[in-house]
Design a protein around this motif. Structure first.
Motif, PDB file in Angstrom:
ATOM      1  N   ALA A  84     -16.429  -8.646  12.166  1.00 14.10           N
ATOM      2  CA  ALA A  84     -15.467  -9.416  12.015  1.00 14.10           C
ATOM      3  C   ALA A  84     -14.498  -9.199  10.612  1.00 14.10           C
ATOM      4  CB  ALA A  84     -15.886 -10.935  11.706  1.00 14.10           C
ATOM      5  N   LEU A  85     -15.211  -8.463   9.791  1.00 15.71           N
ATOM      6  CA  LEU A  85     -14.548  -8.038   8.573  1.00 15.71           C
ATOM      7  C   LEU A  85     -13.660  -6.822   9.002  1.00 15.71           C
ATOM      8  CD1 LEU A  85     -16.112  -7.112   5.266  1.00 15.71           C
ATOM      9  CD2 LEU A  85     -14.846  -5.362   6.373  1.00 15.71           C
ATOM     10  N   VAL A  86     -14.133  -6.009  10.001  1.00 16.08           N
ATOM     11  CA  VAL A  86     -13.359  -4.938  10.374  1.00 16.08           C
ATOM     12  C   VAL A  86     -11.941  -5.500  10.973  1.00 16.08           C
ATOM     13  CG1 VAL A  86     -13.206  -3.062  12.238  1.00 16.08           C
ATOM     14  CG2 VAL A  86     -15.265  -3.435  11.027  1.00 16.08           C
ATOM     15  N   VAL A  87     -12.056  -6.302  11.826  1.00 21.53           N
ATOM     16  CA  VAL A  87     -10.807  -6.885  12.352  1.00 21.53           C
ATOM     17  C   VAL A  87      -9.791  -7.204  11.232  1.00 21.53           C
ATOM     18  CG1 VAL A  87      -9.952  -8.760  13.731  1.00 21.53           C
ATOM     19  CG2 VAL A  87     -11.925  -7.735  14.549  1.00 21.53           C
ATOM     20  N   GLY A  88     -10.308  -8.248  10.471  1.00 20.18           N
ATOM     21  CA  GLY A  88      -9.293  -8.584   9.261  1.00 20.18           C
ATOM     22  C   GLY A  88      -8.819  -7.724   8.589  1.00 20.18           C
ATOM     23  N   GLU A  89      -9.732  -6.548   8.102  1.00 17.88           N
ATOM     24  CA  GLU A  89      -9.144  -5.458   7.006  1.00 17.88           C
ATOM     25  C   GLU A  89      -8.290  -4.305   7.996  1.00 17.88           C
ATOM     26  OE1 GLU A  89     -11.804  -3.471   4.987  1.00 17.88           O
ATOM     27  OE2 GLU A  89     -13.245  -2.728   6.566  1.00 17.88           O
ATOM     28  N   THR A  90      -8.261  -4.550   9.287  1.00 18.15           N
ATOM     29  CA  THR A  90      -7.451  -3.443  10.259  1.00 18.15           C
ATOM     30  C   THR A  90      -6.234  -3.944  10.582  1.00 18.15           C
ATOM     31  OG1 THR A  90      -9.485  -2.603  10.648  1.00 18.15           O
ATOM     32  CG2 THR A  90      -7.657  -1.824  11.933  1.00 18.15           C
ATOM     33  N   VAL A  91      -6.228  -5.148  11.336  1.00 21.16           N
ATOM     34  CA  VAL A  91      -5.158  -5.541  11.779  1.00 21.16           C
ATOM     35  C   VAL A  91      -3.803  -5.947  11.025  1.00 21.16           C
ATOM     36  CG1 VAL A  91      -4.183  -7.453  13.458  1.00 21.16           C
ATOM     37  CG2 VAL A  91      -6.328  -6.685  13.945  1.00 21.16           C
ATOM     38  N   VAL A  92      -3.997  -6.644  10.063  1.00 20.50           N
ATOM     39  CA  VAL A  92      -2.819  -6.990   9.270  1.00 20.50           C
ATOM     40  C   VAL A  92      -2.394  -6.096   8.453  1.00 20.50           C
ATOM     41  CG1 VAL A  92      -2.121  -8.642   7.138  1.00 20.50           C
ATOM     42  CG2 VAL A  92      -3.680  -9.515   9.180  1.00 20.50           C
ATOM     43  N   PRO A  93      -3.273  -5.214   7.855  1.00 16.99           N
ATOM     44  CA  PRO A  93      -2.728  -4.068   6.833  1.00 16.99           C
ATOM     45  C   PRO A  93      -1.835  -3.041   8.122  1.00 16.99           C
ATOM     46  CG  PRO A  93      -4.818  -4.482   6.261  1.00 16.99           C
ATOM     47  CD  PRO A  93      -4.893  -5.208   7.526  1.00 16.99           C
ATOM     48  N   GLY A  94      -2.607  -2.645   8.992  1.00 13.52           N
ATOM     49  CA  GLY A  94      -1.982  -1.781  10.057  1.00 13.52           C
ATOM     50  C   GLY A  94      -0.551  -2.383  10.496  1.00 13.52           C
ATOM     51  N   ALA A  95      -0.512  -3.780  10.884  1.00 11.48           N
ATOM     52  CA  ALA A  95       1.014  -4.182  11.118  1.00 11.48           C
ATOM     53  C   ALA A  95       1.989  -4.092  10.027  1.00 11.48           C
ATOM     54  CB  ALA A  95       0.696  -5.723  11.486  1.00 11.48           C
ATOM     55  N   VAL A  96       1.485  -4.547   8.708  1.00 17.22           N
ATOM     56  CA  VAL A  96       2.324  -4.405   7.423  1.00 17.22           C
ATOM     57  C   VAL A  96       2.691  -2.963   7.428  1.00 17.22           C
ATOM     58  CG1 VAL A  96       2.404  -4.518   4.986  1.00 17.22           C
ATOM     59  CG2 VAL A  96       1.143  -6.548   6.585  1.00 17.22           C
ATOM     60  N   GLY A  97       1.912  -1.976   7.233  1.00 12.94           N
ATOM     61  CA  GLY A  97       2.422  -0.806   7.004  1.00 12.94           C
ATOM     62  C   GLY A  97       3.514  -0.180   8.328  1.00 12.94           C
ATOM     63  N   VAL A  98       3.238  -0.582   9.440  1.00  9.79           N
ATOM     64  CA  VAL A  98       4.052  -0.166  10.409  1.00  9.79           C
ATOM     65  C   VAL A  98       5.528  -0.869  10.324  1.00  9.79           C
ATOM     66  CG1 VAL A  98       4.469  -0.009  12.945  1.00  9.79           C
ATOM     67  CG2 VAL A  98       2.478   0.453  12.159  1.00  9.79           C
ATOM     68  N   ILE A  99       5.677  -2.276  10.162  1.00  7.19           N
ATOM     69  CA  ILE A  99       6.680  -3.149  10.387  1.00  7.19           C
ATOM     70  C   ILE A  99       7.405  -2.977   8.929  1.00  7.19           C
ATOM     71  CG2 ILE A  99       7.672  -5.579  10.368  1.00  7.19           C
ATOM     72  CD1 ILE A  99       5.048  -6.057  12.162  1.00  7.19           C
ATOM     73  N   TRP A 100       6.740  -3.146   7.738  1.00  9.78           N
ATOM     74  CA  TRP A 100       7.411  -3.149   6.468  1.00  9.78           C
ATOM     75  C   TRP A 100       7.573  -1.667   5.652  1.00  9.78           C
ATOM     76  CZ3 TRP A 100       4.950  -7.793   7.729  1.00  9.78           C
ATOM     77  CH2 TRP A 100       5.718  -8.813   7.943  1.00  9.78           C
ATOM     78  N   LEU A 101       6.357  -0.881   5.810  1.00  8.16           N
ATOM     79  CA  LEU A 101       6.464   0.302   5.077  1.00  8.16           C
ATOM     80  C   LEU A 101       6.680   1.507   5.481  1.00  8.16           C
ATOM     81  CD1 LEU A 101       2.951  -0.560   3.163  1.00  8.16           C
ATOM     82  CD2 LEU A 101       5.523  -1.090   2.516  1.00  8.16           C
ATOM     83  N   GLY A 102       6.952   1.366   6.987  1.00  8.07           N
ATOM     84  CA  GLY A 102       7.555   2.603   7.600  1.00  8.07           C
ATOM     85  C   GLY A 102       6.305   3.559   8.008  1.00  8.07           C
ATOM     86  N   ASP A 103       5.170   3.249   8.508  1.00 15.91           N
ATOM     87  CA  ASP A 103       4.074   4.041   8.782  1.00 15.91           C
ATOM     88  C   ASP A 103       4.369   4.282  10.232  1.00 15.91           C
ATOM     89  OD1 ASP A 103       2.737   4.103   6.467  1.00 15.91           O
ATOM     90  OD2 ASP A 103       1.133   2.482   7.120  1.00 15.91           O
ATOM     91  N   SER A 104       4.132   5.588  10.883  1.00 16.97           N
ATOM     92  CA  SER A 104       4.315   5.874  12.220  1.00 16.97           C
ATOM     93  C   SER A 104       3.582   6.917  12.574  1.00 16.97           C
ATOM     94  CB  SER A 104       5.856   6.514  11.976  1.00 16.97           C
ATOM     95  OG  SER A 104       5.767   7.843  11.392  1.00 16.97           O
ATOM     96  N   SER A 105       3.701   7.131  13.901  1.00 17.91           N
ATOM     97  CA  SER A 105       2.875   8.190  14.502  1.00 17.91           C
ATOM     98  C   SER A 105       3.548   9.376  14.715  1.00 17.91           C
ATOM     99  CB  SER A 105       2.394   7.603  15.713  1.00 17.91           C
ATOM    100  OG  SER A 105       3.586   7.464  16.777  1.00 17.91           O
ATOM    101  N   ARG A 106       2.886  10.413  15.423  1.00 16.15           N
ATOM    102  CA  ARG A 106       3.528  11.739  15.517  1.00 16.15           C
ATOM    103  C   ARG A 106       4.578  11.544  16.662  1.00 16.15           C
ATOM    104  NH1 ARG A 106       0.488  15.827  13.587  1.00 16.15           N
ATOM    105  NH2 ARG A 106      -1.610  15.521  12.928  1.00 16.15           N
ATOM    106  N   ALA A 107       5.602  12.134  16.686  1.00 12.35           N
ATOM    107  CA  ALA A 107       6.522  12.033  17.977  1.00 12.35           C
ATOM    108  C   ALA A 107       5.978  12.232  19.228  1.00 12.35           C
ATOM    109  CB  ALA A 107       7.791  13.263  17.546  1.00 12.35           C
TER     110      ALA A 107
END
Length: 306
Positions: free
Chosen positions: A237-260
């Motif tokens: 359960a801890l894994v879900v909490g510490e993965t989903v929200v930071p991952g979404a924040v990184g992609v939406i607000w901080l510009g994290d991206s995948s390889r082309a």
């Protein structure tokens, strides 16, 4: 990227080993408190006294030291990798926790738990292949303040909710602790005054205090989860909490991206990692009653240790 991957894996190992050691300490403390008659509240959850006593057992202290080492390594990984990758690799401590819990806690993992753990490992490989460079390290100051406010509300409100839920609150406590650690990861990523180092900016940044609130509060809620529930279920359960929200924040607000061209693979790997962690939490939660039953059978006449 390579340094970030190595530090994230090392952080995962520290966190996974620390969780099992903390579980050993909390279970030994719980047996002593139960014998003394002061282990639970009126709702069936752990009392503040029992939680505090669990935190001073040698196993718990050693596990906490490993957590601090893991925190340092994880903080470095959060600044070198996209958050969806660093947080997911760190969350793979679930695998280490599961394996060590078999050896040290005597738990018997079900076949579906092992399958879920195998799927999680596969998802991490997909994420590592698909991840591109990390995004920005800076965010508007309003974002820093919102992170601090959210962390305070999450930990304060979550602590009250978990104590009201009592013995049925293990998964909720694990999830909330994960969200606290997720706030910690986001705070580390956007923290001002780090590069270049500037003490005044560091101390005046609300993100620094969000890190403290999320880290300390997350550790408290994780301790409660270990006291009343399955070590694997709470950690998943801890894994879900510490993965989903930071991952979404990184992609939406901080510009994290995948390889082309590999965005689909990153998204698939991320969802697969979360689903497999939920599977371990769901299947692992049932191990609690079995473990407690075996413990009562093995120690029918345990005397209180003063």
């Amino acid at each position: 990227m390579i340094i970030g991957l190595v530090t994230a894996v090392a952080a995962s190992a520290c966190y996974g080993t620390g969780s099992v050691l903390q579980a050993l300490g909390t279970r030994r403390s719980a047996r002593q408190e139960t014998a003394a008659g002061g282990a639970t509240t009126e709702h069936g959850g752990p009392s503040l006294s029992s939680t505090a006593k669990a935190a001073v057992t040698w196993e718990f202290i050693l596990g906490t030291v490993l957590d601090f080492i893991g925190f340092g390594l994880g903080a470095l990984a959060a600044r070198l990798l996209p958050l969806f990758l660093s947080q997911t690799i760190i969350s793979a401590n679930l695998v280490i926790t599961a394996v060590l819990s078999v050896k040290l806690l005597g738990l018997r993992l079900k076949q579906l738990e092992w399958v879920s753990i195998g799927v999680l490992c596969s998802a991490l490989v997909l994420l590592a292949v698909a991840a591109g460079p990390e995004g920005e390290h800076h965010a508007p100051m309003s974002f820093h303040w919102w992170l601090l406010a959210g962390s305070v509300v999450l930990i304060a409100g979550g602590s009250l909710i978990v104590r009201r839920l009592g013995r049925s609150g293990a998964i909720v406590a694990g999830l909330l602790s994960g969200l606290g650690f997720g706030a910690l990861g986001i705070g580390v990523r956007i923290l001002n005054g780090v590069e270049p180092f500037h003490l005044g900016q560091l101390l005046s940044d609300p993100a620094l205090y969000a890190i403290l609130v999320g880290g300390i509060g997350g550790m408290y809620l994780h301790t409660v989860a270990l006291q009343v529930g399955s070590v694997n279920g709470a950690t998943a359960a801890l894994v879900v909490g510490e993965t989903v929200v930071p991952g979404a924040v990184g992609v939406i607000w901080l510009g994290d991206s995948s390889r082309a061209g590999l965005g689909w693979l990153a998204a698939f790997g991320f969802v697969l990692a979360v689903v497999s962690a939920v599977g371990v939490a769901y299947f692992g939660e049932h191990e609690t009653e079995d473990a407690n039953h075996r413990s009562r059978e093995e120690e029918p006449s345990a005397a209180p240790q003063l």
